[in-house]
Design a protein around this motif. Structure first.
Motif, mmCIF file in Angstrom:
data_model
loop_
_atom_site.group_PDB
_atom_site.id
_atom_site.type_symbol
_atom_site.label_atom_id
_atom_site.label_comp_id
_atom_site.label_asym_id
_atom_site.label_seq_id
_atom_site.Cartn_x
_atom_site.Cartn_y
_atom_site.Cartn_z
ATOM 1 N N ALA A 1 -14.941 -0.585 -13.098
ATOM 2 C CA ALA A 1 -14.188 -1.517 -12.254
ATOM 3 C C ALA A 1 -12.687 -1.387 -12.475
ATOM 4 N N GLU A 2 -12.267 -1.292 -13.729
ATOM 5 C CA GLU A 2 -10.826 -1.220 -14.013
ATOM 6 C C GLU A 2 -10.216 0.088 -13.502
ATOM 7 N N HIS A 3 -10.930 1.194 -13.660
ATOM 8 C CA HIS A 3 -10.411 2.470 -13.159
ATOM 9 C C HIS A 3 -10.393 2.468 -11.631
ATOM 10 N N CYS A 4 -11.414 1.908 -11.031
ATOM 11 C CA CYS A 4 -11.486 1.792 -9.574
ATOM 12 C C CYS A 4 -10.314 0.954 -9.053
ATOM 13 N N LYS A 5 -10.003 -0.128 -9.724
ATOM 14 C CA LYS A 5 -8.871 -0.975 -9.338
ATOM 15 C C LYS A 5 -7.561 -0.205 -9.423
ATOM 16 N N ALA A 6 -7.379 0.565 -10.488
ATOM 17 C CA ALA A 6 -6.146 1.352 -10.639
ATOM 18 C C ALA A 6 -6.023 2.381 -9.512
ATOM 19 N N ILE A 7 -7.127 3.022 -9.185
ATOM 20 C CA ILE A 7 -7.115 4.035 -8.125
ATOM 21 C C ILE A 7 -6.761 3.409 -6.786
ATOM 22 N N PHE A 8 -7.404 2.307 -6.439
ATOM 23 C CA PHE A 8 -7.157 1.709 -5.127
ATOM 24 C C PHE A 8 -5.806 1.022 -5.049
ATOM 25 N N ASN A 9 -5.317 0.492 -6.150
ATOM 26 C CA ASN A 9 -3.944 -0.030 -6.141
ATOM 27 C C ASN A 9 -2.949 1.101 -5.914
ATOM 28 N N HIS A 10 -3.222 2.245 -6.517
ATOM 29 C CA HIS A 10 -2.366 3.425 -6.327
ATOM 30 C C HIS A 10 -2.404 3.889 -4.866
ATOM 31 N N LEU A 11 -3.600 3.982 -4.280
ATOM 32 C CA LEU A 11 -3.727 4.398 -2.878
ATOM 33 C C LEU A 11 -3.060 3.388 -1.942
ATOM 34 N N LEU A 12 -3.231 2.116 -2.232
ATOM 35 C CA LEU A 12 -2.633 1.082 -1.398
ATOM 36 C C LEU A 12 -1.108 1.134 -1.466
ATOM 37 N N GLU A 13 -0.575 1.344 -2.642
ATOM 38 C CA GLU A 13 0.882 1.468 -2.786
ATOM 39 C C GLU A 13 1.395 2.687 -2.016
ATOM 40 N N GLY A 14 0.692 3.810 -2.133
ATOM 41 C CA GLY A 14 1.085 5.005 -1.385
ATOM 42 C C GLY A 14 1.018 4.776 0.106
ATOM 43 N N GLY A 15 -0.036 4.107 0.551
ATOM 44 C CA GLY A 15 -0.171 3.798 1.965
ATOM 45 C C GLY A 15 0.919 2.870 2.462
ATOM 46 N N MET A 16 1.350 1.961 1.609
ATOM 47 C CA MET A 16 2.442 1.058 1.986
ATOM 48 C C MET A 16 3.768 1.815 2.052
ATOM 49 N N ASN A 17 3.922 2.814 1.202
ATOM 50 C CA ASN A 17 5.143 3.621 1.235
ATOM 51 C C ASN A 17 5.162 4.562 2.428
ATOM 52 N N TYR A 18 3.985 4.978 2.896
ATOM 53 C CA TYR A 18 3.879 5.931 4.010
ATOM 54 C C TYR A 18 2.835 5.466 5.030
ATOM 55 N N PRO A 19 3.036 4.305 5.652
ATOM 56 C CA PRO A 19 2.035 3.823 6.614
ATOM 57 C C PRO A 19 1.928 4.713 7.852
ATOM 58 N N GLY A 20 3.020 5.332 8.251
ATOM 59 C CA GLY A 20 2.993 6.208 9.419
ATOM 60 C C GLY A 20 2.132 7.433 9.193
ATOM 61 N N ILE A 21 2.164 7.970 7.993
ATOM 62 C CA ILE A 21 1.326 9.128 7.663
ATOM 63 C C ILE A 21 -0.141 8.707 7.658
ATOM 64 N N THR A 22 -0.425 7.522 7.108
ATOM 65 C CA THR A 22 -1.804 7.030 7.116
ATOM 66 C C THR A 22 -2.288 6.881 8.548
ATOM 67 N N ARG A 23 -1.466 6.266 9.420
ATOM 68 C CA ARG A 23 -1.847 6.131 10.831
ATOM 69 C C ARG A 23 -2.038 7.507 11.467
ATOM 70 N N ALA A 24 -1.176 8.463 11.121
ATOM 71 C CA ALA A 24 -1.291 9.815 11.683
ATOM 72 C C ALA A 24 -2.624 10.449 11.290
ATOM 73 N N HIS A 25 -3.051 10.241 10.056
ATOM 74 C CA HIS A 25 -4.335 10.794 9.619
ATOM 75 C C HIS A 25 -5.499 10.170 10.375
ATOM 76 N N PHE A 26 -5.366 8.914 10.731
ATOM 77 C CA PHE A 26 -6.430 8.213 11.446
ATOM 78 C C PHE A 26 -6.263 8.278 12.969
ATOM 79 N N TYR A 27 -5.236 8.958 13.452
ATOM 80 C CA TYR A 27 -4.935 8.988 14.887
ATOM 81 C C TYR A 27 -6.130 9.427 15.722
ATOM 82 N N ASP A 28 -6.712 10.574 15.384
ATOM 83 C CA ASP A 28 -7.838 11.077 16.183
ATOM 84 C C ASP A 28 -9.000 10.090 16.198
#
Length: 192
Positions: free
Chosen positions: A79-106
């Protein structure tokens, strides 16, 4: 540390333009301007805008889901490692929301679940499951896979629709504590 190559400048500029203008709104002229190079340099290194965008998308997917980096994050328990991973992904997604949207565009616009994204997410979920089993996750393989998939897509929906979560549920993604609380609750509920 050496200077940044023209090719690296162009890739960085393309990522910045995708963030600013979206994947369909980005032009070669904008990328060249952002990189401080002429259009001929973009064409020399990448031959076409599509080839450059594809390279950017591959690189950003690799950066987001690089398991060698993710497995280094803290957390001894599943659980703790999973939390660290998803907090990291969420922070990255917040820093680059346009790239995340671009990946999900199709997927979001065209209704196509394309191989680069699906391959990256499938590989990520497999790595996450393996890691969580090694760290003692108490779920069966089927339940663990479902929990990992649910957490992954819930986090991406948080990144893709921040206004919805803010307006509807009062969850401000810009606030680090709110993001952590969201991830912690999600993981604690799904891993029981």
């Amino acid at each position: 540390m050496g200077s940044v190559s023209a090719e690296e400048k162009i890739i960085t500029a393309a990522v910045e333009c995708i963030e600013k203008y979206g994947i369909k709104g980005t032009t070669v002229r904008q990328i060249a301007e952002q990189a401080g190079v002429n259009i001929a340099a973009v064409n020399y290194y990448f031959r076409s805008k599509d080839a450059l965008i594809e390279r950017c998308m591959q690189q950003t997917l690799h950066n987001a889901f690089d398991w060698e980096d993710l497995k280094q994050l803290p957390g001894d328990s599943a659980a703790e490692h999973c939390k660290a991973i998803f907090n990291h992904l969420l922070e990255g997604g917040m820093n680059y929301p346009g790239i995340t949207r671009a990946h999900f565009y199709d997927l979001l616009v065209e209704g196509k679940y394309t191989p680069p994204l699906s391959t990256a997410i499938d590989g990520f979920i497999e790595n996450l499951m393996t890691d969580m089993k090694l760290k003692g996750a108490p779920l069966s393989d089927t339940e663990l896979y479902l929990a990992c998939a649910q957490i992954t897509y819930a986090v991406f929906m948080f990144i893709l629709t921040p206004q919805l979560f803010d307006e509807k549920y009062g969850l401000n993604l810009q606030d680090t504590n709110t993001r952590r609380l969201y991830v912690n609750r999600l993981i604690d509920r799904l891993l029981k």
